[in-house]
Write a protein that holds these residues in place. Structure first.
Motif, PDB file in Angstrom:
ATOM      1  N   VAL A  64       0.851  -1.183   0.000  1.00 25.48           N
ATOM      2  CA  VAL A  64       0.000   0.000   0.000  1.00 25.48           C
ATOM      3  C   VAL A  64       0.887   1.233   0.000  1.00 25.48           C
ATOM      4  O   VAL A  64       1.839   1.323   0.770  1.00 25.48           O
ATOM      5  CB  VAL A  64      -0.920  -0.003   1.239  1.00 25.48           C
TER       6      VAL A  64
ATOM      7  N   ILE B 146      -6.425   5.116   4.951  1.00 20.14           N
ATOM      8  CA  ILE B 146      -7.359   4.236   4.260  1.00 20.14           C
ATOM      9  C   ILE B 146      -8.600   5.051   3.947  1.00 20.14           C
ATOM     10  O   ILE B 146      -8.811   6.131   4.499  1.00 20.14           O
ATOM     11  CB  ILE B 146      -7.721   2.996   5.092  1.00 20.14           C
TER      12      ILE B 146
ATOM     13  N   ASP C  55     -12.213   0.968   0.618  1.00 19.72           N
ATOM     14  CA  ASP C  55     -11.028   0.113   0.669  1.00 19.72           C
ATOM     15  C   ASP C  55     -11.390  -1.242   1.282  1.00 19.72           C
ATOM     16  O   ASP C  55     -12.201  -1.331   2.201  1.00 19.72           O
ATOM     17  CB  ASP C  55      -9.925   0.750   1.511  1.00 19.72           C
TER      18      ASP C  55
ATOM     19  N   HIS D 219      -6.918  -2.050  -2.239  1.00 21.76           N
ATOM     20  CA  HIS D 219      -7.672  -0.824  -2.495  1.00 21.76           C
ATOM     21  C   HIS D 219      -8.736  -1.061  -3.562  1.00 21.76           C
ATOM     22  O   HIS D 219      -8.492  -0.853  -4.737  1.00 21.76           O
ATOM     23  CB  HIS D 219      -6.726   0.282  -2.946  1.00 21.76           C
TER      24      HIS D 219
ATOM     25  N   ARG E 250      -4.055   7.440  -6.371  1.00 18.91           N
ATOM     26  CA  ARG E 250      -5.396   7.510  -5.811  1.00 18.91           C
ATOM     27  C   ARG E 250      -6.138   8.695  -6.408  1.00 18.91           C
ATOM     28  O   ARG E 250      -5.645   9.813  -6.447  1.00 18.91           O
ATOM     29  CB  ARG E 250      -5.319   7.648  -4.289  1.00 18.91           C
TER      30      ARG E 250
END
Length: 385
Positions: free
Chosen positions: A64, A70, A74, A85, A95
């Motif tokens: 990660v 988070i 997730d 994810h 992201r």
């Protein structure tokens, strides 16, 4: 502008083994989908036997990109501590979700309504504090939108201050035996007392045969704010907010713009201070439970910091061994020490520190299996006393 990213200092965390961190509860599922409103504590409390070790779980997940953040949606794979994810993707990736949506450890918004606006101030803060001398139209009580008159206030028009009321004072006593730690006590004070009766008086009565009684600070309740409308002595100030009625003798202190951290990172203590005990409650007389606030007898000078999580224990009782030493029999009479048995301490629950002062700290009870009482003591949550 994006909010500051959550960062966790390695110095706050104990080095523990992977095995110790990954002690899952019996009901832990293979996977868990993060939901809006979750916190890392709430998730960990469901599936980890030791929820304060959640940082180690995420630190183990090197696939990660940022194991400290988070997001809703997730997927947490709990069987081996790995995290994916969404859609099963486990590799590093960019992201697209705003960082503002990240699930933080325990955001202030999640517990603010549970916290009490109490703090500990030193002797000079009360000795030199301005005070309300009267209320407009000669009223006995004042509320929001009314003027109060303050004596001893050196300020400018428009300045804002906090309304506070003394609730008690803390002091500690020399130990009964050499080598033991000092015991801390809280003495309740009536907020209606005049300043002279509130002040801690230095004199011969502060001494005992074993040493000096040490004053630690005043506990005050911040219950409102005022804004200066006219300078002078007395000054005029408008009550802009108050939780309850203002009265003559209430004190004025500088306004703390940020009394609490924006978020709290639960972590085990580097070491539990000796004889750290529950010394007071902020909203109860006898016992308290989850989501209530306690005052504890150690502070920043003892290494206590915000987010530190302790296990709470109550001392075991002393009981009579009536099998080998029946009451009323000569064996019990001639062997009083052997006939008494001290039971081991009993676990009560967990507390997380949220506000720390020099020698006193406040904590929020996160969970408990029995009521918390005055005199219960704190211990390292990763071991038993």
């Amino acid at each position: 502008m994006l909010k500051k990213l959550l960062s966790i200092s390695a110095g706050l965390l104990l080095t523990v083994s992977v095995f110790a961190a990954q002690q899952w509860t019996d009901n832990a599922p293979h996977t868990y989908i993060v939901k809006k409103g979750d916190t890392l504590w709430s998730i960990s409390a469901k599936f980890l036997i030791k929820p304060w070790h959640w940082p180690e779980i995420w630190q183990l997940n090197n696939k990660v990109r940022n194991p400290h953040l988070i997001y809703p949606g997730d997927e947490l794979v709990l069987s081996d501590g790995s995290v994916s994810h969404g859609e099963g993707s486990i590799g590093p990736h960019i992201r697209e979700t705003s960082l503002d949506l990240a699930v933080k450890p325990i955001p202030l918004s999640a517990i603010k309504q549970l916290l009490k606006n109490t703090k500990v101030v030193d002797e000079d803060a009360i000795r030199n504090a301005p005070h309300v001398v009267a209320i407009e139209e000669n009223r006995l009580r004042g509320t929001s939108g009314q003027l109060v008159y303050v004596r001893g206030l050196d300020a400018n028009v428009g300045d804002q201050f906090a309304l506070v009321r003394p609730m008690g004072r803390y002091y500690d006593m020399p130990p009964k035996k050499a080598g033991e730690v000092r015991e801390t006590y809280r003495q309740s004070r009536d907020g209606r007392d005049g300043r002279q009766s509130l002040l801690w008086r230095h004199g011969p009565h502060e001494w005992t045969f074993k040493g000096r009684v040490r004053f630690l600070g005043y506990e005050v309740l911040e219950f409102g704010t005022v804004q200066v409308t006219r300078t002078g002595d007395p000054s005029s100030a408008l009550v802009t907010y108050s939780d309850f009625e203002v009265r003559e003798g209430d004190f004025i202190l500088p306004l703390d713009a940020k009394p609490y951290d924006d978020q709290f990172v639960p972590h085990p203590p580097a070491s539990a201070p000796d004889n750290m005990r529950v010394v007071a409650f902020t909203d109860a007389l006898a016992v308290v439970g989850p989501s209530q606030v306690i005052a504890m007898t150690r502070g920043s000078e003892d290494g206590v910091d915000n987010g530190t999580t302790y296990a709470i224990y109550t001392e075991g009782e002393v009981v009579q061994d009536r099998t080998d030493y029946p009451e009323g029999k000569s064996r019990a009479f001639f062997n009083p020490h052997d006939s008494k048995v001290k039971l081991p301490p009993e676990f009560v629950g967990h507390v997380m520190v949220f506000r720390t002062f020099k020698r006193v700290s406040y904590g929020l009870i996160m969970d408990s299996v029995r009521p918390v009482q005055i005199g219960d003591f704190m211990h390292d949550p990763d071991s038993t006393p």
